[in-house]
Design a protein around this motif. Sequence first.
Motif, mmCIF file in Angstrom:
data_model
loop_
_atom_site.group_PDB
_atom_site.id
_atom_site.type_symbol
_atom_site.label_atom_id
_atom_site.label_comp_id
_atom_site.label_asym_id
_atom_site.label_seq_id
_atom_site.Cartn_x
_atom_site.Cartn_y
_atom_site.Cartn_z
ATOM 1 N N LEU A 34 9.645 23.007 69.126
ATOM 2 C CA LEU A 34 8.349 22.603 68.594
ATOM 3 C C LEU A 34 8.455 22.382 67.099
ATOM 4 O O LEU A 34 9.192 23.068 66.409
ATOM 5 N N SER A 35 7.718 21.429 66.634
ATOM 6 C CA SER A 35 7.596 21.164 65.211
ATOM 7 C C SER A 35 6.143 20.809 64.961
ATOM 8 O O SER A 35 5.399 20.506 65.903
ATOM 9 N N PHE A 36 5.755 20.836 63.719
ATOM 10 C CA PHE A 36 4.386 20.447 63.413
ATOM 11 C C PHE A 36 4.134 19.015 63.883
ATOM 12 O O PHE A 36 3.100 18.726 64.483
ATOM 13 N N LEU A 37 5.094 18.122 63.651
ATOM 14 C CA LEU A 37 4.920 16.737 64.085
ATOM 15 C C LEU A 37 4.727 16.640 65.594
ATOM 16 O O LEU A 37 3.815 15.952 66.063
ATOM 17 N N SER A 38 5.537 17.339 66.377
ATOM 18 C CA SER A 38 5.378 17.248 67.834
ATOM 19 C C SER A 38 4.034 17.824 68.275
ATOM 20 O O SER A 38 3.402 17.295 69.191
ATOM 21 N N CYS A 39 3.576 18.882 67.616
ATOM 22 C CA CYS A 39 2.289 19.492 67.975
ATOM 23 C C CYS A 39 1.115 18.574 67.649
ATOM 24 O O CYS A 39 0.237 18.348 68.491
ATOM 25 N N VAL A 40 1.086 18.036 66.440
ATOM 26 C CA VAL A 40 -0.033 17.188 66.037
ATOM 27 C C VAL A 40 0.014 15.848 66.777
ATOM 28 O O VAL A 40 -1.030 15.262 67.088
ATOM 29 N N ALA A 41 1.209 15.374 67.119
ATOM 30 C CA ALA A 41 1.323 14.145 67.909
ATOM 31 C C ALA A 41 0.732 14.352 69.299
ATOM 32 O O ALA A 41 0.096 13.445 69.855
ATOM 33 N N GLU A 42 0.911 15.542 69.859
ATOM 34 C CA GLU A 42 0.320 15.842 71.174
ATOM 35 C C GLU A 42 -1.201 15.868 71.085
ATOM 36 O O GLU A 42 -1.892 15.358 71.966
ATOM 37 N N VAL A 43 -1.749 16.437 70.025
ATOM 38 C CA VAL A 43 -3.208 16.440 69.833
ATOM 39 C C VAL A 43 -3.708 15.002 69.738
ATOM 40 O O VAL A 43 -4.685 14.628 70.405
ATOM 41 N N ALA A 44 -3.040 14.182 68.932
ATOM 42 C CA ALA A 44 -3.445 12.780 68.783
ATOM 43 C C ALA A 44 -3.360 12.042 70.114
ATOM 44 O O ALA A 44 -4.258 11.272 70.467
ATOM 45 N N ARG A 45 -2.299 12.286 70.868
ATOM 46 C CA ARG A 45 -2.130 11.634 72.169
ATOM 47 C C ARG A 45 -3.268 12.012 73.108
ATOM 48 O O ARG A 45 -3.858 11.152 73.765
ATOM 49 N N LEU A 46 -3.595 13.302 73.157
ATOM 50 C CA LEU A 46 -4.663 13.751 74.048
ATOM 51 C C LEU A 46 -6.031 13.197 73.642
ATOM 52 O O LEU A 46 -6.911 13.023 74.485
ATOM 53 N N LEU A 47 -6.202 12.922 72.364
ATOM 54 C CA LEU A 47 -7.448 12.316 71.891
ATOM 55 C C LEU A 47 -7.425 10.796 72.005
ATOM 56 O O LEU A 47 -8.421 10.132 71.713
ATOM 57 N N GLY A 48 -6.289 10.236 72.446
ATOM 58 C CA GLY A 48 -6.171 8.788 72.591
ATOM 59 C C GLY A 48 -6.090 8.058 71.261
ATOM 60 O O GLY A 48 -6.542 6.924 71.151
ATOM 61 N N LEU A 49 -5.497 8.694 70.250
ATOM 62 C CA LEU A 49 -5.477 8.119 68.909
ATOM 63 C C LEU A 49 -4.139 7.533 68.494
ATOM 64 O O LEU A 49 -3.963 7.162 67.350
ATOM 65 N N GLY A 50 -3.183 7.469 69.368
ATOM 66 C CA GLY A 50 -1.893 6.890 69.023
ATOM 67 C C GLY A 50 -0.972 7.901 68.365
ATOM 68 O O GLY A 50 -1.315 9.058 68.172
#
Length: 171
Positions: free
Chosen positions: A12-28
Amino acid sequence: MAEDDRLEAAPLSFLSCVAEVARLLGLGTGSAVPEDRRARHLAHVVRKPLLESARLPEELFAPLMAAAIYDPDPSHCRWFVEPTVYAFGRRRAMTALLEYLRAGTEAERAGAKRAWYCAHVPLRADRSPAYAPDGSRDPALDETRDVVDEWRMASDGPGHESAAARDRDEA
């Protein structure tokens, strides 16, 4: 924290975590942004939609907590803790942080300690649509006395010695 509640990505990294949040919100994924700035860029992108949501899907809870834990900037981890507290309740957010403190890696425990401070964010009806139209909210969502007591015990217990004890031992 149970393995089921953690993100499956490793490491896990901050980038992978925040990218997952963005993906789940449909934000790319912010792929047009250079990688060294992508994590903070995505954090900016997800902040407003998270705070403006009256409800967040259950699937966002673990990724939000992971993003808060892995955010290297103590002043920005609030961007993930605050909407989690509003949407899922202070009790649940603090319980997840307690589990990171008890069972996490050294990095996760340090992140949990940073995020713990943010979990005490004052709740205001005018700050989030997570409140009922009359400005009320179920008080059970935010009852944390027992969790705070457990945090204190875990912070000073075996494997999580207090700063005072470490300082004494190092002297």
